[in-house]
Design an enzyme around this catalytic site. Structure first.
Site, short mmCIF file in Angstrom:
data_model
loop_
_atom_site.label_atom_id
_atom_site.label_comp_id
_atom_site.label_asym_id
_atom_site.label_seq_id
_atom_site.Cartn_x
_atom_site.Cartn_y
_atom_site.Cartn_z
N SER A 241 31.76 7.28 18.21
CA SER A 241 31.39 6.52 18.82
C SER A 241 32.51 5.35 17.79
O SER A 241 33.29 4.79 18.21
CB SER A 241 30.18 5.34 18.44
OG SER A 241 30.00 5.49 16.74
N HIS A 317 24.85 19.35 8.38
CA HIS A 317 26.16 18.45 8.34
C HIS A 317 27.42 19.13 8.46
O HIS A 317 27.51 20.04 7.94
CB HIS A 317 25.37 17.38 8.26
CG HIS A 317 25.91 16.11 8.29
ND1 HIS A 317 27.06 15.89 8.30
CD2 HIS A 317 24.89 14.59 8.77
CE1 HIS A 317 27.43 14.19 8.23
NE2 HIS A 317 26.36 14.42 8.61
N ARG A 326 20.11 9.00 3.93
CA ARG A 326 19.51 7.73 4.13
C ARG A 326 18.38 8.74 4.92
O ARG A 326 17.29 7.87 5.37
CB ARG A 326 19.91 8.22 5.63
CG ARG A 326 21.16 7.07 5.14
CD ARG A 326 22.92 7.05 6.05
NE ARG A 326 22.94 8.21 6.87
CZ ARG A 326 23.88 8.35 7.79
NH1 ARG A 326 23.88 7.60 8.61
NH2 ARG A 326 23.73 10.25 8.14
N ASP A 372 18.56 12.03 11.12
CA ASP A 372 16.83 12.64 12.38
C ASP A 372 16.42 13.09 11.69
O ASP A 372 15.11 12.61 12.69
CB ASP A 372 18.00 12.47 13.36
CG ASP A 372 19.68 11.63 13.89
OD1 ASP A 372 19.33 10.38 13.48
OD2 ASP A 372 20.82 12.13 13.88
#
Ligand code: AMX
Length: 434
Positions: A241, A317, A326, A372
């Site tokens: 993104s 990851h 996070r 997530d």
């Protein structure tokens, strides 16, 4: 409570204006003195492999350290969890947190721009009822392009050195409208279409929480929204993104074009859509075992999943080699507010169990949870049960990172993105000659 701004206060705009000349000089000197030094090489594998690890982009807002995870302007993200998202936006752009007056001034700007134009609602209501919430959200951003101050100023002939000003203004205007837009997408797509107005007395995340309309008697959901919007705000410059937004922006397209382009990338299952996959996995376990499983049941379930050739969502990851901080922040929130929630209990049990299993499995370079793995369970607890919507929440937050990188790039005059592509015949010739 959000206060109003006085005219003589330092603003993000005025402070950035002070900072820019020095920044430009430093970059000019760096290129003049060291411009020809080699910082990266590219292998054929990398050219075919998504340019993984190639250092060819500048991003000063944040970096992802393999051991420490996300670091925003030198501050590890776990040290920022008590901040408001708009403070993080200021930090991303300026490199320092705002003081009270600077925050107040930024919030006053958000108040000025927050009202969503009526035509956006008309467009959302006219869309097919089964449109994906990300399509509605991105369409809403794109349709607001007519609000762009940058495009108007560019057409009027603003000099290149001043591009950053209207880009900053467009960014603030766009960010201010996102809770209203995301709230409207949620209400129109899933509820009765009644929209909640922006409340100038509330901060950005509190407005968003209110617009979603989830049950929030103790303010816990609002607290979760603040945390969520802080944690997802930025992740370097090379993710899909950020890089898509950067590329579109480099053509001097305005933030409405560039941010919606970036978010179209975030909508992909390998990027922002992964959070819904994780919750689906966790709910599948809870459903199979009629609530939180035992450790033995979970271990068997995880092995069955791996042996059938599937991944365990929320683990692993590309860059990180530790538990994503996070994830830790979300897990701490869950332990504080919903320790007995069966879905959260399953997430927690997975955290205790899955890394050992993945180590034994021996494939994943990183057996630890990513961001997530746990966020969906928290949203689910407060009644936000529509998985497909989760990427919109991610988008509202990540727009801050995309906009801040955009503002800085226009401030320092980054050139249009144009890497050289080569074909297979070029590679074969190259190999033959080597
Ligand atoms: N479960 C099972 N196997 C896994 C795994 C997991 N959670 N994570 C990695 N592996 C496997 C890979 O599939 C790969 O197998 P292969 O050699 O047969 O292709 C091998 O381990 C090596 O992969 P890697 O180098 O550790 O990971 P990567 O950089 O290629 O991919 C990621 C990273 C996140 C896509 C991967 O770990 C994964 O698929 N995780 C599960 C899905 C997930 O959580 N996605 C969310 C990512 C967070 C985000 O960016 N939003």
């Amino acid at each position: 409570m959000v206060e109003t701004k006085k005219d003589d206060e330092m603003t993000l705009q005025s402070k950035l204006a002070e900072q820019i000349p020095g920044l430009r000089e430093s970059i000019k000197a760096l290129i003049a003195e060291h411009g020809d030094k080699v910082i990266s090489e590219v292998t054929i594998k990398q050219a075919y492999g998504g340019m993984r690890g190639v250092k060819g982009l500048i991003c000063d807002t944040s970096l992802v350290d393999p051991e420490q995870g996300l670091i925003i302007r030198g501050i590890p993200v776990l040290e920022l969890t008590d901040k408001l998202p708009e403070e993080i936006f200021y930090l991303l752009v300026m490199g320092e947190l705002p003081d009270k007056a600077e925050l107040k001034a930024l919030q006053a700007d958000f108040n000025k721009y927050a009202k969503l134009p009526d035509y956006v609602i008309d467009v959302l209501e006219a869309m097919p009822k089964d449109s994906h919430p990300m399509v509605m959200f991105d369409t809403g951003i794109l349709v607001m392009e007519r609000e762009s101050i940058f495009r108007r100023k560019y057409t009027e002939g603003i000099p290149k050195t001043e591009y950053w000003g209207p880009i900053l203004e467009d960014s603030i205007s766009l960010l201010a409208k996102l809770p209203g837009l995301a709230g409207a997408v949620y209400q129109i797509r899933y509820k009765d279409g009644n929209l909640v107005d922006w409340d100038p007395k509330l901060d950005w995340a509190a407005n968003y929480a209110k617009m979603l309309g989830c049950d929030d008697p103790n303010g816990e959901f609002t607290e979760l929204m603040r945390l969520y919007l802080v944690l997802h705000s930025d992740h370097e410059g090379g993710n899909v993104s950020a890089f898509s937004c950067h590329t579109v922006a480099s053509a001097l397209s305005d933030p409405y074009y560039a941010v919606s382009a970036g978010l179209n990338g975030l909508a992909g299952p390998l990027h922002g859509l992964a959070n819904q996959e994780c919750l689906k996995f966790v709910l599948g376990i809870s459903e199979k075992f009629g609530g939180a499983p035992t450790k033995k049941q979970l271990t068997e379930f995880a092995w069955d999943n791996l042996n059938s050739g599937q991944v365990i969502p929320g683990y692993g990851h590309a860059v990180l080699r530790q538990t994503d901080p996070r994830f830790t922040a979300f897990n701490d929130f869950g332990k504080k507010y919903m320790p007995d929630d069966p879905v959260f209990a399953t997430v927690n049990l997975m955290f205790e169990t899955v890394p050992g299993i993945l180590k034994e499995h021996g494939k994943a370079a990183n057996p630890w949870p990513n961001v997530d793995a746990g966020s969906g369970a928290l949203l689910y607890h407060y009644g936000l049960t529509e998985f497909e919507y989760y990427t919109v929440l991610f988008s509202v937050s990540r727009a801050m990172g995309m906009c801040s990188q955009f503002i800085i790039n226009r401030a320092i005059g980054t050139a249009i993105t144009r890497p050289k592509s080569i074909g297979m015949s070029w590679i074969k010739d190259f190999i033959a000659k080597a």
